[in-house]
Design an enzyme around this catalytic site. Structure first.
Site: not given
Lengths: 722, 722
Positions: A216, A505
């Site tokens: 990320t 996730e």
């Protein structure tokens, strides 16, 4: 703070009404199953024939009846305690529920029970919590000798069982473990090759190499293909150069990065030099092992800037950090090269033909995280429901005049809050067990169909279950009132820690779109004569049946036998899904002509999310029905059947508007469904204590004083020093 | 942690479909209001007449249309940015929204802005937080010279405005302030007499006398009449003796008790000696002032045992404690004797005839707490919606192929999460303003009808608004994904602090039952020819109309003009309420014969709660419609009308099952409502930035870096040290 109440005195009016009681009919033949205080009211049973007697016997329990005792107020409560109560054998029920990895879970729980120094205190500070989590993890691996890493690939069911038990000790610890073994370790095993396994396995396994999973970025979470970090190959030195081109590309929320991580798997666009006019070529996102701290001094390595992401809503035992790279050089071997490799002279090779296929293969390997989250989320739901149910049985408030106060679980509103939730906990238990089983098969077989199936199933269950659990944790707090607000009673930390399960996730809204997209693909395949994956099979079997006009006769059937027939329940769930699928496909086709693919998708987004939800519910119900069917013990089976019926009918009732709109359910049937749902709530309440016992959670897992099985109040007062 | 995504590739199938585009009709007359890319699709407009043209013009905006540009994907987005966007004048809108006490709010906010030493840091420990809150409160009163106590009775609107501003600094501080002035101080003013006011006013006002409100016990929260603490009169010494007879009677959750409180208003059963065989007589629950700590040393006084309730889910700046009393003697004068007094010789006197009436009068005086919570809750909802909307406008993720990524607020799913919430914030704003106004009138006039009205209205709004806000705070966190999980972005602490608003000052489930009970009382009065209180008036006006069969012609009307007509909307809300009221009254009457009052009430509990909710929604909508009507600025009025329509239609759609079941709404109308709701969401999204600006929250109130109006990302990276 205070809680106030005003008497419900206006109600007295209704007892003073002068209307005569309605006629009652007695039905002689079904006394055996009936409470002596019960009889039948006219309205719900207009005709009585021999044939319908059994059905009636079942459904007339809906209306407990005129008292022979002098104290009518107690009637409902007497009912609640005695009438129709199933006998539940807790041992056989919990035996059926136990997974085959119960032993290792017990070992973990006993280990932490024996080590008060490793238990997380309420109100621990962030920094203490982070260090404690690391100590807990090290103790697990080095003292309790439980080494989860080997199971990540070889025995996922065992790995998930370990994470469930670890998460019940402290959710932060569970996530810290997941970052180390499933994300950092998993990326090495699943995206790397033999050389990576050889070099890193032991260090990851024994925690010498704590690591991070740096995917990320500040500007990109869901859209992984939009990542901007670059890894440029330098053929002169045979190295990759990792760079953060702008602030939006700073790696953000990286677990283990703020304090403990020595390595990171960094996801970056692979840039290769070319001989054409553009000079370089972007090969898409790849994963690279980047050392970030000196192994001995733990000092941040040159070119790397790390900042602490600071306090989070929960999970403060995990040290999330943000990383910026400035021309950080790593050897060519550090490319995790399972799906694509670069040779010394800068040539790219891959067994997969396109960037998109390689990207999909890479992300496909990471699906285990979702399986783990869905599974763990059910664990937190069970803990929370157990605390709320036990306290609701203990807590008494108000009651009939001149009578003792009643248990708050005897209130219809409290049953309404907690019993469908208890049913869902059972439903999710079986569904996620199935998911883990399929995932384990997939890891062994690598069958393409199975991969697609597990991908969509894990997306749907992760999103559905974690959203449900998140809402339920709040509901449980509310249902336990003021004492639910004491930190020691768990709801706050469970909710705060679990909250992000909905986002990481794969954001739930994004995952549900993947489910919808997959359903649409299946739908297309059906029309092109292709095969359907296992989970979707019902669509092929039944699409035509479901999409013909609803049968106007069945739409009026209202007997309990019919409504409790798994076939009716599953048909209703699947009808809804099939209808949503067919209609959204038509709308998408229509809108895509004017709005393009992206615009049409967005225009139908709520519809698509509803479809995904409906499908996921269908799968959950199907697995629950199977689990009821397969239960070997008759009494446990009967209890599970009751719970399953509540799960099914509560859902049908909650979406009754849809069923009514297309006349799948006639008004009389809708009414019967509602009535039966309330009755099932009440029946499940009668065995609620046994049902939460069936989860078989040790006291060191539930922990909340208000949920203790003996002297809960005394343990609670003792806790604060009385 | 990571967020994954897989391409929605199956979707491509739909753009490749070979079906021909549906016929479009152009409507020449209404071009003026139309986007040039729009036209009309067949399905929703079968007949076109001159008369229906305007209606159509309004409703055809529902379907944005075939592109003239080469890039169809952008069509929807272009739409989102330009088409039909209302012009909003922020200044006139926020001027209309401001209350008359804005000045004092600004003074408070500026004071805390100027004092960094008084700002609560993220991650502060419980003990530091408690001391900080006390310092903040002292600084407010002694340095900023803002003294809220005088307004508790004299100018409640000003008092609530102060608590709103204070709560926006730190929710704990707001509650600490409320405990001191509204609960402890309020009990002295409202339950005591002149002598108490004279003795305690200044000390409470200037914080020399920090105090507690000791009502709740370990075993009794909602059921205040079940309290077990005793206050036995001893005529020999002219004292009351306060006792905790058992552990269940320990006063629990008492704010200010763990550390700072010097006094407590203790609620206890008044026990008087008698000359009959029972020797004593229980006169019911009364309130007594009990000194608990030495005023100079702060040492706990003899006979009193205080323990710290410890960490809570939130509000850890408030020091809640638990108190046990062992024969603690207080002078007779310490009885708060407004509703009942004891003479020196132990005789009881009261202007009210029964224990129940005295109890009701006592609790009735404490209703201000609920008004304050409803009002404050809307404040937190506004902060939360503002952060979520601003971030959703800033954040971009995914987009059409080869195009820039789009703002996440452009996704239908995000609009669905946030736009009805934004509409509710506006709706609640006007409803709670009305409540504060009614409450202020009540405090001046003491009209019996008004007291009853404010009682039920405050119960309904407190319960409804706080439940809604609690859910919304979670939704906002999810809607802001990973960055919503950073503590600095506020959702975690807002949710944790606000959570208990659902429980204290009356558990929401209990309060909603009071609303239902009050409605039933009104219903009874109607049939007995009595007058109805103001808020309930619509029941008299309309019960008969509403309960006749729905008009089958109107049930099919589907034009936007009709659906956006306030009369249709209000009729639909009230129809639902009236129907629920009539049916539950019948069920209660029926069940009470067999189950008794208590059993019947419980048997109908879910139904009663739905009734209360439905009624509260009707009141909120009515006030919103009024507020739209009264808005002097035409552009603001148009914006508010849009928001109000979304509020109304979203609710009708959410309960479409009920309307369909009784054919109040025909299938075509249900479809039109759904379509219009989605369109309104989209339209509100177009002015969402302006609408949150209308709340006029200073940056020091929103605080979250991701919600900053310029360079939000830069402020966020800066926050963690980049």
């Amino acid at each position: 703070m205070t809680f106030m109440f005003k008497l419900l005195s206006p109600l007295l009016f209704f007892t003073l009404s002068e209307d005569k009681p309605p006629l009652k009919k007695k039905i002689p033949r079904c006394r055996k199953n009936m409470n002596p205080n019960q009889t039948v009211e006219d309205e719900s049973h207009p005709s009585i024939t021999a044939a319908s007697r059994r059905i009636q016997c079942l459904s007339l329990h809906l209306t407990p009846l005129p008292p022979s005792q002098p104290s009518p107020q107690l009637n409902m409560l007497t009912c609640a305690k005695a009438a129709n109560k199933l006998e539940v054998d807790k041992v056989s029920l919990s035996t059926y529920m136990r997974g085959k990895n119960r032993d290792i879970q017990e070992k973990i729980i006993e280990f932490f029970e024996s080590r008060p120094d490793l238990q997380t205190p309420v109100g621990v500070s962030m920094n203490e919590h982070r260090e404690l989590c690391m100590r807990q993890l090290v103790a697990l691996v080095r003292e309790a000798k439980i080494k989860p890493f080997r199971y990540v690939v070889d025995d996922p069911a065992k790995y998930f069982a370990i994470t469930e038990a670890i998460g019940s000790i402290d959710v932060s610890l569970g996530i810290k473990l997941g970052v180390q073994f499933s994300l950092w370790g998993g990326s090495v095993l699943n995206l790397g090759t033999e050389k990576h396994r050889d070099k890193y396995f032991d260090g990851i396994d024994n925690l010498d190499y704590p690591g991070c999973f740096a995917m990320t970025e500040l500007h990109h979470g869901s859209n992984v293909q939009g990542l901007q970090t670059t890894a440029t190959f330098d053929p002169v030195t045979d190295e990759f150069i990792i760079d953060t081109p702008n602030d939006g590309a700073i790696k953000w929320w990286i677990g283990n990065a703020a304090v403990h991580g020595k390595f990171a798997t960094v996801f970056a666009k692979l840039i290769l030099p070319t001989h054409d006019s553009k000079k370089v070529s972007d090969m898409g996102v790849h994963a690279f092992i980047v050392p970030i701290r000196d192994s001995n001094t733990l000092q941040t390595l040159p070119g790397i800037e790390i900042h602490d992401c600071g306090h989070k809503v929960g999970l403060n035992g995990v040290d999330n950090g943000a990383l910026r790279f400035r021309s950080v050089r790593i050897p060519r071997d550090n490319l995790l090269n399972r799906f694509g490799d670069v040779s010394q002279d800068g040539k790219y090779t891959s067994s997969l033909p396109t960037i998109n296929k390689r990207f999909a293969a890479m992300l496909g390997e990471l699906v285990g995280g979702r399986v783990g989250l869905a599974y763990a989320s059910v664990g937190f739901l069970k803990i929370s429901v157990t605390i709320a149910v036990r306290y609701s049985l203990l807590r008494q408030q108000f009651g009939p005049p001149e009578q003792p106060e009643v248990s708050i679980l005897d209130y219809q509103s409290q049953q309404h809050k907690l019993m469908p939730m208890l049913a869902s906990s059972y439903a999710f238990h079986f569904a996620t067990q199935y998911l883990v089983q399929k995932y384990s098969e997939m890891k062994k077989m690598h069958d393409e169909q199975l991969v697609a199936d597990v991908h969509a199933l894990s997306a749907g269950l992760k999103a559905y279950v974690t959203s449900y659990t998140a809402k339920s944790l709040s509901t449980c707090r509310e249902a336990c009132g003021g004492h639910g607000y004491a930190a020691v009673n768990r709801f706050g930390s469970l909710r705060n820690d679990h909250d992000i399960f909905q986002t990481f996730e794969g954001d739930n809204t994004v995952l549900m779109q993947q489910v919808a997209a997959d359903l649409l693909k299946q739908y297309k395949d059906k029309f092109q004569g292709g095969t359907l994956s296992v989970t979707w099979n019902y669509l092929r079997e039944s699409m035509n049946t479901y999409l013909s006009q609803p049968n106007p006769i069945i739409a009026r059937w209202e007997s309990a036998d019919h409504l409790r027939d798994p076939k009716f329940q599953l048909d209703a769930f699947r009808y809804r899904t099939s209808r949503l699928l067919q209609s959204v496909a038509a709308w998408l086709r229509k809108h895509s002509k004017t709005l393009g693919t992206f615009g049409a998708w967005n225009r139908c987004l709520n519809h698509l999310l509803l479809l995904a939800e409906s499908h996921t519910e269908s799968v959950i119900l199907a697995k629950f029905i199977e689990a009821v069917h397969n239960c070997p013990d008759a009494r446990s089976r009967a209890a599970l059947k009751l719970v399953c019926d509540l799960y099914a009918l509560d859902h049908i009732w909650n979406d009754i508007g849809t069923y009514r709109n297309v006349d799948y359910v006639a008004p009389n049937k809708a009414k019967a469904i509602h009535k039966l749902t309330e009755y099932l709530c009440f029946q499940v309440r009668n065995i609620a204590g046994e049902l939460v016992d069936g989860f078989d959670l040790p006291a060191s897992v539930t922990r909340a004083p208000i949920a203790m099985q003996s002297e809960a109040y005394a343990q609670y007062t003792h806790h604060i020093g009385f």
